[in-house]
Scaffold this motif. Structure first.
Motif, PDB file in Angstrom:
ATOM      1  N   HIS A 154       0.882  -1.172   0.000  1.00 31.41           N
ATOM      2  CA  HIS A 154       0.000   0.000   0.000  1.00 31.41           C
ATOM      3  C   HIS A 154       0.920   1.222   0.000  1.00 31.41           C
ATOM      4  N   PRO A 155       0.597   2.250  -0.775  1.00 31.59           N
ATOM      5  CA  PRO A 155       1.554   3.356  -0.901  1.00 31.59           C
ATOM      6  C   PRO A 155       1.825   4.093   0.419  1.00 31.59           C
ATOM      7  N   SER A 176      -2.831  -1.142  18.930  1.00 30.17           N
ATOM      8  CA  SER A 176      -1.648  -0.283  18.794  1.00 30.17           C
ATOM      9  C   SER A 176      -1.861   0.731  17.673  1.00 30.17           C
ATOM     10  N   TYR A 177      -2.475   0.258  16.575  1.00 31.89           N
ATOM     11  CA  TYR A 177      -2.752   1.194  15.471  1.00 31.89           C
ATOM     12  C   TYR A 177      -3.823   2.209  15.891  1.00 31.89           C
ATOM     13  N   LYS A 195      -1.540   8.801   8.610  1.00 34.24           N
ATOM     14  CA  LYS A 195      -2.786   8.158   9.045  1.00 34.24           C
ATOM     15  C   LYS A 195      -3.357   7.234   7.974  1.00 34.24           C
ATOM     16  N   ASP A 196      -3.231   7.624   6.711  1.00 33.14           N
ATOM     17  CA  ASP A 196      -3.743   6.799   5.621  1.00 33.14           C
ATOM     18  C   ASP A 196      -3.074   5.422   5.628  1.00 33.14           C
ATOM     19  N   PHE A 248      -4.771   1.631   6.739  1.00 31.93           N
ATOM     20  CA  PHE A 248      -4.703   0.408   5.926  1.00 31.93           C
ATOM     21  C   PHE A 248      -4.210  -0.760   6.781  1.00 31.93           C
ATOM     22  N   LEU A 249      -3.128  -0.530   7.527  1.00 30.49           N
ATOM     23  CA  LEU A 249      -2.559  -1.614   8.345  1.00 30.49           C
ATOM     24  C   LEU A 249      -3.553  -2.061   9.418  1.00 30.49           C
ATOM     25  N   ARG A 250      -4.261  -1.099   9.991  1.00 33.04           N
ATOM     26  CA  ARG A 250      -5.266  -1.416  11.016  1.00 33.04           C
ATOM     27  C   ARG A 250      -6.366  -2.310  10.434  1.00 33.04           C
ATOM     28  N   GLU A 251      -6.804  -1.974   9.242  1.00 27.37           N
ATOM     29  CA  GLU A 251      -7.860  -2.781   8.616  1.00 27.37           C
ATOM     30  C   GLU A 251      -7.394  -4.212   8.347  1.00 27.37           C
TER      31      GLU A 251
END
Lengths: 207, 115
Positions: free
Chosen positions: A10-11, A142-143, A156-157, A161-164
């Motif tokens: 993810h960018p 943690s996210y 945040k973007d 993504f990582l949280r999802e």
């Protein structure tokens, strides 16, 4: 075996340096709920799993976590680019800088280096899969905390993504538990499985 | 006592089932099933080709202008594509050869297989 794709999953395009945020976010690289621990945990838990579905899930999620290691590292790298000496001192980055300069070292936000002490490979199917579900929740929280502490929308973007992904992985591990429970015994209400050296695991299969 | 018996005895459960026993392995699609020896030979070719590519890539990292090495890389990249295609069509390993089941989870894992 593995091979490398030269792109991020993810960018990550962080424009503004912010060493203070970097020293918080680095915990998701080398901290107790971090991505390096997640990848290591899942990939090393595969060998004692009795069913192909479970090994498949651990292989694919473990591999994806390696891509997350690279994303977090990219965030740290971009947050600590082109710092002046004043910025390093003013933003509390000096204790990290003195050992690592702008290198990306796997450590917790507290400064404790990455340790396999934060993960478990128990050799027991249900113990491991439940640890994995808990690990996804811990990474997710943690996210959540990082999203509370960080303001930059670019950061945040990537963190969102990582949280999802943690949420999706939690779901898949939940299904893994169900698959294991159904296969070990559909009536086994109490999920446990003394899974030392199973027949399947010891078998060298003919092709 | 057999390990599986020991397990089921301890846990009060029937022996562990494997995917094989459940008959989850679908027939190969597209071409006749390969013999064990043919599979081994094809996998050996894939390994040789993959290793040649790993070596070529590593060499090119420090010699990015070496045209001979670039040509070597391209040639083996093409060969590997063809070999992998053959592997996917003629075996059920690695990818799902039939569209009703993701056979990737059924075939032996690298540390379980004699391949």
């Amino acid at each position: 075996m593995w091979s490398y794709d030269k792109r991020l999953i993810h960018p990550v395009k962080v424009k503004k340096p912010d060493p203070k945020s970097a020293s918080i976010i680095i915990t998701q690289l080398g901290g107790p709920h971090g991505e390096l621990g997640a990848a290591t945990r899942y990939l090393q838990q595969r060998y004692s799993m009795p069913y192909g579905e479970l090994i498949g899930i651990l292989t694919d999620i473990g591999t994806e976590e390696l891509a997350h290691v690279e994303m977090i590292s990219a965030i740290i790298y971009q947050l600590t680019r082109n710092l002046s000496e004043e910025e390093i001192k003013a933003q509390g980055f000096a204790p990290y800088f003195v050992d690592h300069t702008a290198g990306v070292y796997p450590q917790a936000a507290s400064g404790v280096p990455f340790s396999a002490g934060g993960l478990s490979v128990s050799g027991d199917t249900f113990a491991d899969l439940h640890e994995d579900m808990a690990a996804e929740q811990k990474a997710r929280l943690s996210y959540d905390n990082i999203l509370r502490l960080v303001d930059d929308p670019d950061v945040k973007d990537a963190i969102r993504f990582l949280r999802e992904r943690e949420i999706v992985h939690f779901q898949r591990f939940g299904e893994a538990v169900r698959i294991a429970q159904d296969k070990v015994n559909a009536r086994n209400f109490y999920a446990f499985n003394p899974s030392f050296d199973t027949a399947k695991a010891n078998l060298i299969e003919k092709c | 006592m057999e390990r599986t018996e020991m397990l089921s005895d301890m846990a009060g459960m029937p022996p562990l089932q494997t995917a094989k026993e459940e008959g989850n392995r679908p027939p190969t699609g597209g071409c006749p099933p390969m013999s064990c020896e043919d599979k081994k030979a094809l996998l050996h070719e894939i390994r040789v080709c993959t290793f040649a590519l790993i070596e070529a890539k590593l060499f090119l990292d420090s010699h990015p202008d070496d045209r001979q090495a670039i040509a070597f890389y391209r040639k083996h990249r093409e060969t590997l594509n063809q070999l992998q295609k053959k592997w996917e069509t003629c075996t059920n390993e690695v990818f799902n050869a039939n569209c009703s089941r993701w056979t990737w989870v059924d075939t032996p894992w690298p540390w379980q297989s004699e391949l």
